[in-house]
Design an enzyme around this catalytic site. Structure first.
Site, mmCIF file in Angstrom:
data_model
loop_
_atom_site.group_PDB
_atom_site.id
_atom_site.type_symbol
_atom_site.label_atom_id
_atom_site.label_comp_id
_atom_site.label_asym_id
_atom_site.label_seq_id
_atom_site.Cartn_x
_atom_site.Cartn_y
_atom_site.Cartn_z
ATOM 1 N N CYS A 61 0.815 -1.213 0.000
ATOM 2 C CA CYS A 61 0.000 0.000 0.000
ATOM 3 C C CYS A 61 0.856 1.273 0.000
ATOM 4 O O CYS A 61 1.449 1.591 -1.026
ATOM 5 C CB CYS A 61 -1.015 -0.055 1.127
ATOM 6 S SG CYS A 61 -2.442 0.988 0.789
ATOM 7 N N HIS A 74 -3.194 -5.230 1.631
ATOM 8 C CA HIS A 74 -2.533 -5.485 2.922
ATOM 9 C C HIS A 74 -2.630 -6.956 3.330
ATOM 10 O O HIS A 74 -3.495 -7.301 4.154
ATOM 11 C CB HIS A 74 -3.235 -4.687 4.021
ATOM 12 C CG HIS A 74 -3.091 -3.207 3.907
ATOM 13 N ND1 HIS A 74 -2.092 -2.500 4.533
ATOM 14 C CD2 HIS A 74 -3.840 -2.292 3.251
ATOM 15 C CE1 HIS A 74 -2.233 -1.213 4.271
ATOM 16 N NE2 HIS A 74 -3.283 -1.062 3.488
ATOM 17 N N GLU A 88 -0.873 -8.444 5.321
ATOM 18 C CA GLU A 88 -0.498 -8.547 6.741
ATOM 19 C C GLU A 88 -1.722 -8.471 7.660
ATOM 20 O O GLU A 88 -1.611 -8.719 8.857
ATOM 21 C CB GLU A 88 0.538 -7.465 7.106
ATOM 22 C CG GLU A 88 0.030 -6.025 7.188
ATOM 23 C CD GLU A 88 -0.129 -5.335 5.831
ATOM 24 O OE1 GLU A 88 -0.013 -6.005 4.789
ATOM 25 O OE2 GLU A 88 -0.380 -4.112 5.840
HETATM 26 N N1 GLN Z 1 -3.448 6.428 0.824
HETATM 27 C C1 GLN Z 1 -2.236 6.133 1.509
HETATM 28 C C2 GLN Z 1 -1.056 6.892 0.910
HETATM 29 O O1 GLN Z 1 -1.183 7.628 0.008
HETATM 30 C C3 GLN Z 1 -1.940 4.659 1.511
HETATM 31 C C4 GLN Z 1 -2.958 3.932 2.361
HETATM 32 C C5 GLN Z 1 -2.453 2.681 3.031
HETATM 33 O O2 GLN Z 1 -1.257 2.401 3.125
HETATM 34 N N2 GLN Z 1 -3.380 1.928 3.558
HETATM 35 O O3 GLN Z 1 0.024 6.727 1.349
#
Ligand code: GLN
Length: 201
Positions: free
Chosen positions: A78, A177, A179
Site C-alpha cells: 500500500c 494489505h 499482513e
Molecule cells: N493512501 C495512503 C497513501 O497515500 C496509503 C494507504 C495505506 O497504506 N493503507 O500513502
C-alpha cells in the site's frame, strides 16, 4: 536471515508477525545502522507522505534508496507500494519516493466512495485458493515498464484492469494489505522467491 520492517509509521507489528510466521527473524528498523544490517526490508502500509517525510527527517532516506538500488530485497504494501514507484500520480507537492520499480502508481486510486473494501484475487506464483486482499485508501498501478511482472490485477467499474501486485527483480509491491488477513502466503512468496534467492547476507 534478518528482515527489517521500516518502523516510522504504519502497520509495522502486523508485518513482523506475518514474517515471523514464515520462519524468518523479523524486526522493526528505524536507524541507519539497523537498515545497513538487514538482509531485506518491508515498507508497511500507512501514509506514504508521512513515511517519506520521516525518512528524510531521520536521515534514512538515502540509505534506504541506495540499498534498494543495490539489490536489497524489498516488499512494499500500500503506502509501501507508492514508496517503491518511480512515478506517483496524485502525489502531494514535493512528495518523494525511494523508487526502484518502473511503474506509475496512482495514490488513493479507488476514490472516496469505495475507499476500503476486500476481494479475492488470483496471484501469479501463489497456488489457489485466491488471496484475500484488503484495500484501504489504496493505490493502483497505472502503467508498468517491460521489466515489471504483473502478479495480480483488479478490474475497475469501467472494466479496465489495473495491476495491484507487481514484481521487478528484488522488489515486490502490493496495493493491498496481506499482513491484515492472517494468510501469510504473500509474505512467504517474498521470503522464498525473492529474499532467499537474492539477499546477499
Ligand atoms: N493512501 C495512503 C497513501 O497515500 C496509503 C494507504 C495505506 O497504506 N493503507 O500513502
Amino acid at each position: 536471515m534478518k528482515i527489517g520492517v521500516l518502523a516510522l509509521q504504519g502497520d509495522v507489528r502486523e508485518h513482523i508477525q506475518s514474517l515471523s510466521d514464515c520462519g524468518v527473524d523479523a524486526l522493526a528498523v528505524k536507524t541507519k545502522q539497523e537498515i545497513e544490517s538487514i538482509s531485506a526490508l518491508v515498507i508497511p502500509g500507512g501514509e506514504s507522505t508521512t513515511i517519506s517525510k520521516l525518512a528524510r527527517s531521520f536521515d534514512l532516506f538515502d540509505v534506504i534508496k541506495d540499498r534498494i538500488r543495490n539489490g536489497m530485497p524489498t516488499y512494499g504494501s500500500c503506502a509501501g507500494m507508492i514508496l517503491l514507484a518511480n512515478k506517483v500520480e496524485d502525489a502531494i507537492d514535493g512528495q518523494e519516493s525511494f523508487g526502484g520499480i518502473n511503474m506509475v502508481v496512482r495514490r488513493n486510486a479507488f476514490g472516496r466512495q469505495v475507499d476500503s473494501f476486500e476481494t479475492d484475487l488470483k496471484f501469479k506464483g501463489i497456488t489457489e485458493p485466491k488471496v484475500r486482499a484488503v484495500f484501504i485508501r489504496a493505490p493502483w498501478v497505472e502503467s508498468v515498464g517491460s521489466e515489471v511482472e504483473v502478479l495480480a490485477e483488479i478490474t475497475d467499474s469501467f472494466g479496465v484492469n489495473h495491476p495491484v501486485a507487481v514484481r521487478q527483480a528484488n522488489l515486490l509491491a502490493t496495493s493491498f494489505h496481506p499482513e491484515l488477513t492472517g494468510d501469510n502466503r504473500v509474505h512467504r512468496f517474498f521470503v522464498e522467491n525473492i529474499c532467499r534467492q537474492l539477499a546477499t547476507f
